[in-house]
Design a protein around this motif. Structure first.
Motif, PDB file in Angstrom:
ATOM      1  N   LEU A 205       0.124   3.944  -2.726  1.00  0.00           N
ATOM      2  CA  LEU A 205      -0.411   5.237  -2.300  1.00  0.00           C
ATOM      3  C   LEU A 205       0.632   6.347  -2.332  1.00  0.00           C
ATOM      4  O   LEU A 205       0.292   7.527  -2.338  1.00  0.00           O
TER       5      LEU A 205
ATOM      6  N   SER B 217      -4.616   0.263  -4.287  1.00  0.00           N
ATOM      7  CA  SER B 217      -3.889   1.413  -3.750  1.00  0.00           C
ATOM      8  C   SER B 217      -3.551   2.413  -4.852  1.00  0.00           C
ATOM      9  O   SER B 217      -3.597   3.631  -4.637  1.00  0.00           O
TER      10      SER B 217
ATOM     11  N   PHE C  65       0.823  -1.207   0.000  1.00  0.00           N
ATOM     12  CA  PHE C  65       0.000   0.000   0.000  1.00  0.00           C
ATOM     13  C   PHE C  65       0.862   1.263   0.000  1.00  0.00           C
ATOM     14  O   PHE C  65       0.473   2.286  -0.576  1.00  0.00           O
TER      15      PHE C  65
END
Length: 364
Positions: A241, A345, A237
Motif C-alpha cells: 500500500l 495490497s 500490506f
C-alpha cells in the motif's frame, strides 16, 4: 433451573464488578496512571466518589450518569463496559460450563441436572474469563484512543504464559487420552484441554503430555504466532500500500491472546476476524464517514469466537488438523497467503492512485 438461575445471576454480578474495574484500567492505563492510587474521583471537580456511588450499573442509573457533587455528565461508555462484561461472562458460563462446548471431561447428565460441574470446568471458565477481560479493556482503549496500552498486553501475556505452564495440554483430560494419531493423511483426533491443542502433534519425545515444558512451549508458540503474524501481515500490506498498516498494538493484543490459547486458535481467529472488521468498517463509514479502522475489537471478537467454536470448526474443516501439524504444507500455505495479500495490497494501491488522479469537476 434454580441452580442455573443462581449461576447466571452470580456470574452476571461478578462480571459487572469486573467491568467496573476495567473502566478504571481503560481510563488510566493510556495515561500511564496507577490502577490503585488515587481512589475513584470525578474528572471535573476532583471530588472522591463514595462506594455507594461506585456500584456497577446501579449507581450510574440512580444518578442519571452524573457526578453527585458537580452534576457533570459521565460517559455512557462506563455503563456500556459494565453491562457488556456482565453479559459476556453469562454467555461464557452458559457455553463453557453448562453446554460444555469444549467437551471437557467429568460432565454427565446428572451433573447438568443437579448443577454440579467439575472444578476443572470452572477453572477453564475462569481462565477464558480473564482473557475476555483483557480483550474488552484493550478493545475499548483501541476504540477510544486508537491505542492499546503496552502494559496491558504485556501483563496479559505474562499471565497467559504462567497459566500455560500450570495447565499443560491435555489437562483436564487424563494423560494418554488426549491425542490419537491416525495413519497419514487421515486427520488426528485431538481432545481439547484448557489449551485446545499442544504446540505440535505428535508430541516430540522430550515433551510429554501434561508436562510443564509442553505447556510453556504451547504458550510461547502462541505468543510468537500472534505477534509475528500481525507484524508480518502489516509489513506485507505496508510495502504493497505504501503506508503503514496494522499497528503494533494489534500485534501485542494477538501475542497476549496466543499466550492464553495457543498458536492454532490465534492463526484461524485472525483470518475470521476479517469479517467483523469489514462489517464494523462499513458501519463506521456510513455513520461517521471515518475510514480509519481500529482492528483491536475485531481481533478480540474473532479470537474468542474461534476459541468457543473450535470443535465445530474442526468438525466442518477436518483438513485443518493435517495442515496445522504438517510443517511442509504449512510453509507453502503461508507463502501462498502472504503472496496473495501482497498482490491484493498492490491492487488497492493502484486503484487508490487512479481515484486520486481523477480531475475534480469545477464548481458551478
Amino acid at each position: 433451573m434454580i441452580a442455573l438461575a443462581f449461576y447466571v445471576i452470580l456470574v452476571f454480578l461478578f462480571g459487572i464488578s469486573i467491568g467496573s474495574f476495567l473502566n478504571v484500567a481503560i481510563a488510566r492505563l493510556p495515561l500511564e496512571k496507577s490502577l490503585i492510587w488515587p481512589n475513584s474521583r470525578c474528572g471535573n471537580c476532583i471530588q472522591p466518589i463514595g462506594w455507594y456511588d461506585n456500584l456497577p450499573i446501579i449507581s450510574y442509573l440512580w444518578l442519571w450518569g452524573r457526578c453527585r457533587s458537580c452534576r457533570q455528565h459521565y460517559s455512557i461508555v462506563y455503563l456500556f463496559v459494565e453491562l457488556c462484561t456482565g453479559l459476556a461472562f453469562v454467555g461464557l458460563v452458559l457455553l463453557e460450563v453448562v453446554a460444555n462446548v469444549h467437551d471437557w471431561p467429568g460432565h454427565t447428565i446428572y451433573s447438568v441436572m443437579l448443577g454440579r460441574f467439575p472444578v476443572s470446568t470452572w477453572i477453564g471458565f475462569a481462565w477464558h474469563a480473564i482473557l475476555l477481560s483483557f480483550l474488552i479493556a484493550a478493545s475499548v482503549c483501541d476504540l477510544k484512543s486508537r491505542e492499546i496500552p503496552l502494559q496491558l498486553t504485556l501483563t496479559g501475556t505474562l499471565v497467559g504464559l504462567i497459566g500455560a505452564t500450570l495447565m499443560p495440554w491435555p489437562w483436564p483430560h487424563v494423560p494418554g487420552t488426549g491425542l490419537i494419531v491416525r495413519p497419514s493423511p487421515l486427520p488426528m483426533l485431538i481432545n481439547q484441554g484448557i489449551y485446545a491443542w499442544p504446540f505440535w502433534a505428535p508430541l516430540p519425545g522430550w515433551a510429554g503430555e501434561e508436562e510443564w515444558l509442553t505447556g510453556l512451549l504451547t504458550g510461547v508458540c502462541g505468543a510468537l504466532m500472534g505477534t509475528f503474524l500481525c507484524r508480518g501481515i502489516g509489513f506485507v500490506f505496508s510495502k504493497g500500500l505504501g503506508k503503514d498498516a496494522l499497528g503494533l498494538g494489534d500485534a501485542d493484543l494477538m501475542m497476549m491472546a496466543g499466550a492464553f490459547l495457543g498458536w492454532q486458535i490465534v492463526l484461524v481467529g485472525f483470518f475470521l476476524s476479517v469479517f467483523p472488521a469489514l462489517l464494523f468498517g462499513i458501519i463506521q463509514w456510513a455513520v461517521r464517514r471515518d475510514n480509519s479502522l481500529p482492528f483491536g475489537p475485531s481481533l478480540s471478537f474473532g479470537v474468542m469466537m474461534t476459541c468457543l467454536a473450535w470443535e465445530p470448526i474442526n468438525t466442518a474443516l477436518p483438513f485443518l488438523r493435517v495442515v496445522l501439524f504438517d510443517g511442509e504444507i504449512l510453509f507453502w500455505v503461508a507463502g501462498l497467503a502472504f503472496g496473495m495479500m501482497f498482490v491484493m495490497s498492490l491492487m488497492f494501491r493502484v486503484v487508490r492512485g487512479k481515484e486520486s488522479e481523477e480531475p475534480e469537476e469545477p464548481a458551478s
